[in-house]
Scaffold this active site. Sequence first.
Site, short mmCIF file in Angstrom:
data_model
loop_
_atom_site.label_atom_id
_atom_site.label_comp_id
_atom_site.label_asym_id
_atom_site.label_seq_id
_atom_site.Cartn_x
_atom_site.Cartn_y
_atom_site.Cartn_z
N ASP A 153 -5.45 -3.07 -2.39
CA ASP A 153 -6.88 -2.98 -2.74
C ASP A 153 -7.11 -3.43 -4.18
O ASP A 153 -8.04 -4.18 -4.49
CB ASP A 153 -7.44 -1.57 -2.45
CG ASP A 153 -6.56 -0.44 -2.94
OD1 ASP A 153 -5.45 -0.71 -3.46
OD2 ASP A 153 -6.97 0.73 -2.80
N LYS A 163 0.88 -1.17 0.00
CA LYS A 163 0.00 0.00 0.00
C LYS A 163 0.91 1.22 0.00
O LYS A 163 0.88 2.06 0.90
CB LYS A 163 -0.93 -0.06 1.23
CG LYS A 163 -2.01 0.99 1.27
CD LYS A 163 -3.12 0.81 0.25
CE LYS A 163 -4.09 1.98 0.30
NZ LYS A 163 -5.06 1.99 -0.81
N ASP A 200 -2.66 -12.38 5.10
CA ASP A 200 -3.73 -13.05 5.83
C ASP A 200 -5.06 -12.81 5.10
O ASP A 200 -5.82 -13.75 4.85
CB ASP A 200 -3.79 -12.50 7.27
CG ASP A 200 -4.84 -13.19 8.11
OD1 ASP A 200 -5.10 -14.39 7.89
OD2 ASP A 200 -5.42 -12.53 9.00
#
Length: 376
Positions: free
Chosen positions: A222, A190, A246
Amino acid sequence: MKKKILLLPGDGIGPEVMDAGERVLSALMEAFKLEIELVHGKIGGAAYDATGEPLPEETIRLALNSHAVLLGAVGGPAWNGVPFEKRPEEGLLKLRKTLSVYANVRPVRLPTRLSHFSPLRTLTSDIHMLIVRELTGGLYFGEPKGRMVEDGEEKARDTLLYSESEIRRIVELAYKLAEKRSGRLVSVDKANVLATSRLWREVAERVHTAYPHVTLHHMLVDAMAMEMVLHPETIDVVVTENMFGDILSDVGGALVGSLGLLPSASLSDHGLHLYEPVHGSAPTIAGRGIANPIGMILSVAMLFEYTLSLQEIAEALWQGVESTLDDGWITADLESFVEHRSHESSRPYRVIGTKEMTERILEATFRQLKRKGVVA
Ligand code: IPM
Ligand code: MN
């Protein structure tokens, strides 16, 4: 020398799927006369109830004296009230940290002939990705963390911290895995927001110079979540930090029809690795004999690959799983999409329990081994 494998069933469906793992291990040990001793230990809520600790000293000692550790699952509502540092999940995190298993390799694999298991209608070729998740750093471990009262209100803090060396070692492993596969690596971060992600990206670039034959792409997490759903067939090796890994691996579970199908290997540099299915303890179905043993059985396959270097047995287990599913044998977790999509594929299926599934997979695995002439 006899090799020791430590079995830690844990909580919820952990013991049931561990029975399946133990059954498969024992059958293969016998067939191939493998010098292996299976040792039993406690972790998670089960360990907390017995000893007051989610990772007792005794379990650490047993683990450090083993050649591999196989884990079921930890956690459940029964331990919601226990102090934060004694929670079942803390036992697992501490075990990962103690064993320095920093590289969690999670294969997400669905051949086209099993595409009716996926909720996606758009699959045209195999899903065959490898999610490489950093496992001993990031938000899960960063200090300081905890609760406080400040300015008259409750606050909580977690720290996201990564060092160059922590990033370098996991990215290097991902390049090596990509080199052996398609030669394509996607690093997920990110970097448009997080400082740790910017460092991650820089380190991934630096390490790239040693792997000129691997193409490197960066993707924001994302966007990756979307890409996994829209074009999963195009993705090969993915490397990412702990929490992103995860979350994305659960997306992977959804893609192939159930999180219950996914195995993982948590690898260290010193050769003592931890094998754990990706699913959790599933307390609502625990004790009913209906849990999917496949994540565990494929974790055993990964143990054969990474600890025992018996690649043919590992691959036979994967084939055994896939052919059993192809024959229409499924566990309850796989039913909803198959039911939905069997109208399209008009393929019959039957729901069976944990034990029967395990036996069918074992039979199919031995058929594979015989066909290849690996066993008589
Ligand atoms: C996993 C699990 C664990 C994690 C939990 C149980 C601590 O979700 O292995 O993916 O978040 O690592
Ligand atoms: Mn998870």
